[in-house]
Design an enzyme around this catalytic site. Structure first.
Site, PDB file in Angstrom:
ATOM      1  N   CYS A  62       0.832  -1.205   0.000  1.00  0.00           N
ATOM      2  CA  CYS A  62       0.000   0.000   0.000  1.00  0.00           C
ATOM      3  C   CYS A  62       0.865   1.253   0.000  1.00  0.00           C
ATOM      4  O   CYS A  62       1.316   1.716   1.053  1.00  0.00           O
ATOM      5  CB  CYS A  62      -0.927  -0.012   1.199  1.00  0.00           C
ATOM      6  SG  CYS A  62      -1.949   1.454   1.299  1.00  0.00           S
ATOM      7  N   CYS A 118      -0.406   4.144   2.028  1.00  0.00           N
ATOM      8  CA  CYS A 118      -0.274   4.030   3.493  1.00  0.00           C
ATOM      9  C   CYS A 118       1.178   4.256   3.918  1.00  0.00           C
ATOM     10  O   CYS A 118       1.436   4.880   4.936  1.00  0.00           O
ATOM     11  CB  CYS A 118      -0.670   2.639   3.997  1.00  0.00           C
ATOM     12  SG  CYS A 118      -2.078   1.905   3.210  1.00  0.00           S
ATOM     13  N   ASP A 119       2.116   3.700   3.164  1.00  0.00           N
ATOM     14  CA  ASP A 119       3.495   3.615   3.650  1.00  0.00           C
ATOM     15  C   ASP A 119       4.508   4.475   2.894  1.00  0.00           C
ATOM     16  O   ASP A 119       5.677   4.546   3.288  1.00  0.00           O
ATOM     17  CB  ASP A 119       3.957   2.142   3.602  1.00  0.00           C
ATOM     18  CG  ASP A 119       3.059   1.250   4.445  1.00  0.00           C
ATOM     19  OD1 ASP A 119       2.558   1.736   5.468  1.00  0.00           O
ATOM     20  OD2 ASP A 119       2.853   0.082   4.070  1.00  0.00           O
TER      21      ASP A 119
END
Ligand code: NAP
Length: 303
Positions: free
Chosen positions: A131, A134-135
């Protein structure tokens, strides 16, 4: 016994809830531990009609949830552990408690696919991710690889250039399957280097990612490359664990629905969104199919 239980809380589930609630079916939604589905890990959504200037994925889901609640949808923030047929309908068990309904709408979505390497599992969260949104933030000033050739890989590689110095977009074939406009964006981005006909066969590093082993899929040549992060953007698996053995799945493992409807092979059990759609997989098509499921359930109940 309730009229309808909806399992899953992405665009399909919330749209089904909005329609079912407005039809006075008093739906109960199990939104799960990660409510909102895949849009919760997206940033800007630019193609959902009605938002001229785009909207953040989590904001879109929040608005849909509120809209469903406004019409009387009951929401439980737990996972469903089992689903079975009973006399006159279905029984859903969540956290040891049983709930019964005449119809069930399945909108459990899909989950990001992994590369399937042992070291991917070991180093997950330590340089390996599925992701980018997200990261990506953790890779400021670093060099990363993103694997995949679809729209997700294009979108996420562009996103990663906000943080990373260099993004290597690696694809196992010689051409991408992504849409032309998304490919164009990637090709115009100076920070992205496209590496075709290449597979990541191993990820190296003791407690964080330090490199990868690559295989040229044409010549078979193996080489190592230093890298700080590996992102996979290689598609999704439908979340069908609840219904495996209960309803028919297609050859890709997605729930089979009667074309043009949300009907499964079991009367009263309807499916919508990504769990039954390996083809379009858009927020707006998921929402549309959620509407279909609510209307199909309503019609079923009225007979
Ligand atoms: P996808 O279109 O299924 O593409 C998956 C990619 O990963 C393919 O290029 C595939 O390679 C590759 N792949 C699969 N398994 C692999 C493995 N084990 N190792 C290496 N590579 C692997 O998935 P997606 O990109 O997530 O897109 C899914 C749907 O969402 C599409 O309909 C897409 O249009 C849509 N989407 C739209 C947007 C947007 O419009 N903003 C953004 C994201 C996604 P092959 O090509 O060789 O099969």
């Amino acid at each position: 016994m309730r009229d309808v239980i909806i399992i899953g809380s992405g665009p399909a589930g919330w749209t089904a809830a909005i329609y079912a609630a407005r039809a006075d079916l008093k739906p109960l939604v199990f939104e799960g531990h990660e409510p909102g589905g895949q849009l919760m890990t997206t940033t800007e959504v630019e193609n959902f009609p009605g938002f001229e200037h785009g909207i953040q994925g989590p904001d879109l889901m929040q608005v849909m949830r509120k809209q469903a609640a406004r019409f009387g949808t009951e929401i439980i923030s737990n996972m469903v552990d089992s689903l079975k047929q009973i006399d006159g309908g279905f029984e859903v068990v969540s956290k040891g408690e049983a709930y019964q309904a005449k119809t069930v709408i399945l909108s459990t979505g899909a989950t990001a696919r992994r590369l399937g390497l042992d070291n991917e599992k070991r180093l997950y969260g330590h340089g390996v991710s599925a992701c980018a949104t997200c990261d990506g933030f953790f890779f400021k000033g670093k060099n990363v690889i993103i694997v995949g050739g679809g729209d997700s890989a294009m979108e996420e590689s562009s996103f990663l250039t906000r943080f990373a110095d260099r993004v290597y977009l690696m694809h196992r074939r010689g051409e991408f399957r992504a849409s032309k406009i998304m490919q164009e964006r990637v090709r115009n981005n100076q920070k992205i280097e496209i590496v075709l006909n290449t597979e990541v066969t191993d990820i190296l590093g003791a407690d964080h990612v330090e490199g990868v082993v690559l295989k040229d899929t044409v010549s078979g040549e193996i080489r190592e490359m230093k890298i700080d992060g590996v992102f996979a953007a290689i598609g999704h698996e439908p979340n069908v664990a609840l219904v495996k053995g209960l309803i028919d799945l297609d050859e890709k493992g997605y729930v089979k629905t009667v074309p043009g409807t949300s009907k499964t092979n079991i009367e009263g059990l309807f499916a919508c969104g990504d769990v039954q759609d390996s083809r379009y997989r858009q927020a707006v098509t998921a929402a549309g199919s959620g509407c279909m499921a609510a209307l199909d359930a309503e019609k079923f109940l009225s007979h």
